[in-house]
Write a protein that holds these residues in place. Structure first.
Motif, PDB file in Angstrom:
ATOM      1  N   SER A  20       1.656  -1.585  -0.345  1.00  0.00           N
ATOM      2  CA  SER A  20       0.055   0.002  -0.721  1.00  0.00           C
ATOM      3  C   SER A  20       0.566   1.149   0.228  1.00  0.00           C
ATOM      4  O   SER A  20       0.651   1.848  -0.876  1.00  0.00           O
ATOM      5  CB  SER A  20      -1.058   0.267   1.329  1.00  0.00           C
ATOM      6  N   SER A  22       3.948   1.659  -1.021  1.00  0.00           N
ATOM      7  CA  SER A  22       4.430   1.910  -2.183  1.00  0.00           C
ATOM      8  C   SER A  22       3.119   2.539  -3.712  1.00  0.00           C
ATOM      9  O   SER A  22       4.427   3.389  -4.457  1.00  0.00           O
ATOM     10  CB  SER A  22       5.596   0.092  -2.950  1.00  0.00           C
ATOM     11  N   MET A  23       2.591   1.924  -3.841  1.00  0.00           N
ATOM     12  CA  MET A  23       1.457   2.283  -3.964  1.00  0.00           C
ATOM     13  C   MET A  23       0.541   3.824  -4.504  1.00  0.00           C
ATOM     14  O   MET A  23       0.317   4.459  -5.068  1.00  0.00           O
ATOM     15  CB  MET A  23       0.030   0.817  -3.919  1.00  0.00           C
ATOM     16  N   GLU A  26       3.322   5.585  -6.618  1.00  0.00           N
ATOM     17  CA  GLU A  26       2.693   5.303  -7.885  1.00  0.00           C
ATOM     18  C   GLU A  26       1.186   6.486  -7.959  1.00  0.00           C
ATOM     19  O   GLU A  26       1.217   6.768  -8.810  1.00  0.00           O
ATOM     20  CB  GLU A  26       2.753   3.819  -8.146  1.00  0.00           C
ATOM     21  N   LEU A  27       0.110   5.860  -7.468  1.00  0.00           N
ATOM     22  CA  LEU A  27      -0.936   6.287  -7.934  1.00  0.00           C
ATOM     23  C   LEU A  27      -1.733   7.914  -7.195  1.00  0.00           C
ATOM     24  O   LEU A  27      -2.484   8.328  -7.928  1.00  0.00           O
ATOM     25  CB  LEU A  27      -2.368   5.306  -7.503  1.00  0.00           C
ATOM     26  N   VAL A  34      -4.555   6.453  -1.914  1.00  0.00           N
ATOM     27  CA  VAL A  34      -4.281   4.476  -0.589  1.00  0.00           C
ATOM     28  C   VAL A  34      -4.324   4.513   0.405  1.00  0.00           C
ATOM     29  O   VAL A  34      -3.171   5.392   0.920  1.00  0.00           O
ATOM     30  CB  VAL A  34      -3.034   3.496  -1.864  1.00  0.00           C
TER      31      VAL A  34
END
Length: 144
Positions: A20, A22-23, A26-27, A34
């Protein structure tokens, strides 16, 4: 944080935390947030209804001691209701913050604050003592 005899459970939680985090990096570039919820004990019938323990005679006494610590009535009164955790989930989903982790439940908040205050190793020693008592053997270093 972790507790004895919950290694697979905690491994999955930590994997989701790392995934989560890491995402989230990115997101966020695409306007997607997230968030994770880190609840403490929740007052449900999970232990009596769903939990399955693998058993081995070598671990029987330690597992019984750990389960007794989890069953301590003092712990039970500090558990959150499912509705209290749902309120934190709703807050996380609607607050518009870029906050990744939401600690949910008074017991979780207290334990997390204690870990931050005393440091990882002192906190781990306290958990070890609480759930398993005094170790009977200490790990030996490279020289024995």
């Amino acid at each position: 944080m972790t507790f004895p005899f919950n290694s697979v459970y905690h491994a999955t939680k930590w994997a989701l935390e790392g995934f989560s985090e890491s995402m989230a990096f990115e997101l966020s570039r695409f306007g997607i947030g997230v968030k994770t919820i880190a609840p403490g004990g929740i007052d449900t019938d999970f232990v009596s209804r769903s939990m399955v323990l693998a058993q081995h005679p070598a671990y029987a006494a330690l597992v019984a001691q750990t389960m007794a610590a989890f069953a301590d009535p003092g712990r039970a009164v500090r558990r959150s209701t499912a509705e209290q955790i749902a309120e934190v989930v709703y807050q996380a989903a609607t607050d518009g913050k870029r906050q990744l982790r939401y600690v949910a439940g008074e017991d979780a908040k207290a334990l997390y604050a204690q870990r931050l205050a005393v440091g990882d190793e002192a906190f781990r020693a306290a958990i070890d003592q609480t759930f398993l008592g005094e170790p009977t053997a200490r790990p030996q270093g490279p020289t024995g």
